[in-house]
Design an enzyme around this catalytic site. Sequence first.
Site, PDB file in Angstrom:
ATOM      1  N   ASP A  97       0.818  -1.211   0.000  1.00 36.40           N
ATOM      2  CA  ASP A  97       0.000   0.000   0.000  1.00 36.40           C
ATOM      3  C   ASP A  97       0.853   1.263   0.000  1.00 36.40           C
ATOM      4  O   ASP A  97       0.402   2.310   0.435  1.00 36.40           O
ATOM      5  CB  ASP A  97      -0.956   0.001   1.197  1.00 36.40           C
ATOM      6  N   LYS A 100       4.822   5.024  16.820  1.00 38.82           N
ATOM      7  CA  LYS A 100       3.841   6.099  17.031  1.00 38.82           C
ATOM      8  C   LYS A 100       4.167   6.983  18.246  1.00 38.82           C
ATOM      9  O   LYS A 100       3.431   7.001  19.233  1.00 38.82           O
ATOM     10  CB  LYS A 100       2.441   5.513  17.174  1.00 38.82           C
ATOM     11  N   ASP A 107       1.779   6.445   1.708  1.00 41.30           N
ATOM     12  CA  ASP A 107       0.967   5.305   2.146  1.00 41.30           C
ATOM     13  C   ASP A 107      -0.469   5.647   1.756  1.00 41.30           C
ATOM     14  O   ASP A 107      -1.030   6.624   2.249  1.00 41.30           O
ATOM     15  CB  ASP A 107       1.147   5.190   3.666  1.00 41.30           C
TER      16      ASP A 107
HETATM   17  P1  GTP Z   1      -5.681  -0.818   7.856  1.00 43.16           P
HETATM   18  O1  GTP Z   1      -6.596  -1.899   8.366  1.00 43.16           O
HETATM   19  O2  GTP Z   1      -6.445   0.326   7.279  1.00 43.16           O
HETATM   20  O3  GTP Z   1      -4.653  -0.394   8.857  1.00 43.16           O
HETATM   21  O4  GTP Z   1      -4.864  -1.386   6.586  1.00 43.16           O
HETATM   22  P2  GTP Z   1      -4.025  -2.752   6.419  1.00 43.16           P
HETATM   23  O5  GTP Z   1      -4.898  -3.901   6.724  1.00 43.16           O
HETATM   24  O6  GTP Z   1      -3.451  -2.747   5.043  1.00 43.16           O
HETATM   25  O7  GTP Z   1      -2.917  -2.667   7.499  1.00 43.16           O
HETATM   26  P3  GTP Z   1      -1.497  -1.950   7.406  1.00 43.16           P
HETATM   27  O8  GTP Z   1      -1.631  -0.696   6.594  1.00 43.16           O
HETATM   28  O9  GTP Z   1      -0.953  -1.841   8.755  1.00 43.16           O
HETATM   29  O10 GTP Z   1      -0.649  -3.044   6.624  1.00 43.16           O
HETATM   30  C1  GTP Z   1       0.594  -2.774   6.019  1.00 43.16           C
HETATM   31  C2  GTP Z   1       0.796  -3.773   4.888  1.00 43.16           C
HETATM   32  O11 GTP Z   1       0.847  -5.103   5.408  1.00 43.16           O
HETATM   33  C3  GTP Z   1      -0.326  -3.758   3.880  1.00 43.16           C
HETATM   34  O12 GTP Z   1       0.263  -3.904   2.611  1.00 43.16           O
HETATM   35  C4  GTP Z   1      -1.189  -4.946   4.256  1.00 43.16           C
HETATM   36  O13 GTP Z   1      -1.802  -5.518   3.109  1.00 43.16           O
HETATM   37  C5  GTP Z   1      -0.152  -5.908   4.835  1.00 43.16           C
HETATM   38  N1  GTP Z   1      -0.693  -6.745   5.916  1.00 43.16           N
HETATM   39  C6  GTP Z   1      -1.230  -6.344   7.108  1.00 43.16           C
HETATM   40  N2  GTP Z   1      -1.551  -7.406   7.855  1.00 43.16           N
HETATM   41  C7  GTP Z   1      -1.229  -8.517   7.128  1.00 43.16           C
HETATM   42  C8  GTP Z   1      -1.340  -9.930   7.374  1.00 43.16           C
HETATM   43  O14 GTP Z   1      -1.825 -10.397   8.402  1.00 43.16           O
HETATM   44  N3  GTP Z   1      -0.867 -10.751   6.393  1.00 43.16           N
HETATM   45  C9  GTP Z   1      -0.333 -10.280   5.230  1.00 43.16           C
HETATM   46  N4  GTP Z   1       0.090 -11.167   4.323  1.00 43.16           N
HETATM   47  N5  GTP Z   1      -0.232  -8.970   4.966  1.00 43.16           N
HETATM   48  C10 GTP Z   1      -0.677  -8.090   5.913  1.00 43.16           C
END
Ligand code: GTP
Length: 364
Positions: free
Chosen positions: A106, A157, A217
């Site tokens: 992302d 944070k 992001d």
């Molecule tokens: P929010 O729920 O809005 O915080 O978004 P998010 O689910 O994408 O979480 P975050 O932005 O913290 O995640 C950072 C990156 O890690 C993103 O590219 C997510 O797709 C990925 N990510 C987060 N959690 C997981 C997980 O449990 N497994 C995998 N494979 N990728 C994850």
Amino acid sequence: MKAVVLVGGEGTRLRPLTFTTPKPLLPIANRTFLERQLEWLGAHGVDEVVLSLGYLPDAFRDRFPGDQVAGVRLRYAVEPEPLGTAGGIRFAAEGIDERLVVCNGDVLTDLDLGALVRFHEERRAEATIALTRVEDPSAFGVVPTRPTGEVIAFVEKPPPGKAPTDWINAGTYVLEPSVLSRIPARLNVSIERDTFPRMLDRPGRLYALRSDAYWLDIGTPEKYLQAHADVLAGRLGRPPVPGASERCPGVWEQGEVDVDAGARLEPPVLVGAASRIGPGARIVGSVLGAGCVVGPGARVRRSVLLDGARLEPESEVIDSVLGAGALIGAEAIVADHSVVGADATVEPGTRMSGARVHLPAPPH
Ligand code: GTP
């Protein structure tokens, strides 16, 4: 070089768009975000990508049915349950015993990956993290370093004004295979909160490179809109929309579009194929996907409409995102980072600010 791209998150901050489309499959200026990212990886010598995911896996397979995208070989590692960032990397990298690039799915960036790998090699690091500078680091993982680039600490944070530096973890890493063996198998583990901080118990393992490259992001409605504005402003390369025709400076069209002579388009504007814009309509600094309809007298300002979104006459969308097939009723006003989910309807005459609108039962 092989890469793992983390695309398993639910993208909660971009709901309701992400109820139906995983965040990495959302378009940025009418091009799937993940496709942009795969092209960027390919341009820096990555020839194989494993997508680490679990949330809505079929959406990825439907979007990329072949095993080659932008010249990169694509594989899928579908987690039985969310394993977090480190758990996801470990699961996806099963069987890989060589240096690996990892990136969050992302982050829109034009970071020089080659420079990151060279820095990593020169330092003989076990892991190297790309850093980017932000104005307010309080929502991020802050990473202070020594002059050599060696990581001193991870500060997650920090309260506003208390961060030791403005440089934050940019979500792109180079990892030696030994890092993978530090991650417990099949457990939910975070690389930024668990694996990396543990590696600091001995010096010389973990380095970070500061980069001034473009970095965003895309994970909130505000940032998602910002990504569009930045692409159209040419901050990620020129021409901003390859293949589109420029109707007048800063106004691009993709394929055949139907713009009434009495409509006004104020740059930067991108209009997707087969979209229709009626008389008296006004589009300012916005992106319309394919097959959108902007009715007579309707207005779209600093907003993004995904494919097939429609505005009935005299309605207005300001600083907001409409999901695919969303319908805004006549004279309704949708403003201030509202997000209308796929196929949802805003009733005529409604006024909403910062709202989230979706179909009654999200398929989740
Ligand atoms: P929010 O729920 O809005 O915080 O978004 P998010 O689910 O994408 O979480 P975050 O932005 O913290 O995640 C950072 C990156 O890690 C993103 O590219 C997510 O797709 C990925 N990510 C987060 N959690 C997981 C997980 O449990 N497994 C995998 N494979 N990728 C994850």
